[in-house]
Scaffold this active site. Structure first.
Site, mmCIF file in Angstrom:
data_model
loop_
_atom_site.group_PDB
_atom_site.id
_atom_site.type_symbol
_atom_site.label_atom_id
_atom_site.label_comp_id
_atom_site.label_asym_id
_atom_site.label_seq_id
_atom_site.Cartn_x
_atom_site.Cartn_y
_atom_site.Cartn_z
ATOM 1 N N LEU A 1 2.220 -3.139 3.445
ATOM 2 C CA LEU A 1 3.495 -3.705 3.049
ATOM 3 C C LEU A 1 4.035 -4.533 4.202
ATOM 4 O O LEU A 1 4.095 -4.054 5.333
ATOM 5 C CB LEU A 1 4.494 -2.605 2.680
ATOM 6 C CG LEU A 1 3.991 -1.519 1.711
ATOM 7 C CD1 LEU A 1 5.121 -0.537 1.395
ATOM 8 C CD2 LEU A 1 3.424 -2.122 0.449
ATOM 9 N N CYS A 2 4.393 -5.770 3.922
ATOM 10 C CA CYS A 2 4.969 -6.667 4.921
ATOM 11 C C CYS A 2 4.008 -6.815 6.109
ATOM 12 O O CYS A 2 2.830 -7.118 5.938
ATOM 13 C CB CYS A 2 6.345 -6.177 5.336
ATOM 14 S SG CYS A 2 7.345 -7.405 6.214
ATOM 15 N N SER A 3 4.475 -6.556 7.335
ATOM 16 C CA SER A 3 3.643 -6.750 8.523
ATOM 17 C C SER A 3 2.591 -5.663 8.689
ATOM 18 O O SER A 3 1.801 -5.703 9.641
ATOM 19 C CB SER A 3 4.516 -6.813 9.784
ATOM 20 O OG SER A 3 5.287 -5.636 9.919
ATOM 21 N N ALA B 1 3.692 -9.066 0.558
ATOM 22 C CA ALA B 1 4.392 -10.009 1.432
ATOM 23 C C ALA B 1 5.595 -9.309 2.066
ATOM 24 O O ALA B 1 5.447 -8.283 2.710
ATOM 25 C CB ALA B 1 4.794 -11.245 0.640
#
Length: 353
Positions: free
Chosen positions: A112-114, A165
């Site tokens: 998730l995300c980074s 993203a």
């Protein structure tokens, strides 16, 4: 609930570490960690694995007490990697080894995300596509040139490895996984509990900073978008849209893009495909009827755009994600077109055929 593609093991393990990203971690807990007895005995089990010895401090002053250490990864069918503590922060080698081993035995890995930087460090993303927050896309591409970074989507599903993203896009990816594992009805049920749409259209490019539209123009467009959602099969030319909004064609196109991040034709096409997805999931109507109710001139046109946007034809989508209403004797018939919700897109035509 139907379960067309059960996970390797229902145990979902979320990683916890010092400087933990609270929101992304909370997404995993909310989606996979809450009791959902209505889903039956095959639903997910949930645990938290500590990446390192404590204390594990999360953003906002939260402290996390994990259920176990990296040994939990060896038992998980699905492993969720929340946003990592920094794009330049090294990933502990024991964690990388545990993730590689889990992948080797068939476990699914989600970032998730980074968190994509953790999966990238394992080498398991090399040669494939991946998503991360748009702010980090260039950094991921520069640090890992063997990965094809997709900067304008909410998530990427590469089968056994999935990447989301920005932070909230993690919800989209988790719902997508539920849809894969348990079918559309289960994903829709969880989405209702979360008070979010089961499918969120568009991509993160829509959320990149842009000029804020003037308030009075936004208020003029909102009723129009509602009307289009209520009648997707109508003949929505740009001239008709502009007239309904009380703007010239040129001003309307400019303000529409500022408000939605897309051209009128593209917004309309995207919404029509979204509506077709809903009907394929929830009804047993023939593709021809789905096409007409979604605003496409023919089943062939629907197939063209559907495959172009989702990568599979409508029939394959229904076979994979259709719930009790799709293709079974007790399924629901197609609702009246007056009850439909419609469009958003990005094209160059005034009207979607």
């Amino acid at each position: 609930m139907p379960n067309p593609a059960p996970p390797p093991d229902p145990l979902v393990v979320a990683l916890a570490y010092d400087e933990l990203c609270t929101f992304e971690f909370g997404v995993a807990v909310e989606v996979f960690g809450l009791p959902r007895p209505e889903m039956g005995p095959g639903w997910y089990r949930f645990a938290v694995a500590a990446v390192e010895d404590g204390p594990l401090r999360a953003t906002g002053g939260v402290r996390v007490l994990a259920d176990g250490g990296l040994d939990l990864i060896a038992r998980a069918g699905t492993i969720v990697v929340p946003g990592w503590r920094g794009v330049d922060a090294p990933v502990p080698e024991p964690l990388l080894a545990a993730l590689r081993a889990a992948h080797g035995r068939g476990a699914r890995l989600l970032s998730l995300c980074s968190g994509a930087f953790v999966l990238a460090a394992t080498g398991l993303l090399d040669g494939g596509r991946a998503a991360t927050h748009w702010r980090y896309a260039e950094a991921l591409r520069a640090r890992h040139p063997r990965i094809t970074v997709v900067p304008d989507v909410l998530y990427v599903d590469e089968g056994q490895v999935m990447t989301a993203a920005g932070s909230a896009a993690g919800i989209d990816l988790c719902l997508h996984l539920i849809r894969r594992d348990h079918g559309a009805a289960a994903a829709n049920s969880v989405a209702r509990r979360l008070v979010v749409p089961p499918h969120r259209d568009g991509g993160q490019a829509q959320f990149v900073e842009r000029p804020v539209p003037r308030d009075h123009e936004g208020s003029r467009l909102s009723p129009l978008l509602d009307r289009m959602r209520a009648a997707p099969a109508e003949d929505w030319t740009v001239e008709r849209m502009a007239g309904a909004a009380g703007m010239s064609r040129r001003t309307f196109i400019r303000r529409f893009r500022e408000t939605t991040g897309a051209t009128p034709a593209a917004w309309l096409l995207d919404e029509r495909v979204r509506r077709a997805r809903e009907l394929l999931e929830t009804t047993r109507a023939p593709v021809e009827e789905v096409a007409a109710a979604s605003g496409f001139a023919s089943a062939a046109t629907l197939r063209l755009h559907f495959r172009g946007m989702l990568g599979i034809p409508p029939s394959a989508y229904r076979a994979r994600f259709g719930g009790d209403g799709a293709g079974c004797p007790g399924g629901r018939a197609l609702p009246s077109s007056r009850t439909l919700h419609p469009p958003r897109g990005d094209g160059r035509l005034d009207r979607v055929p």
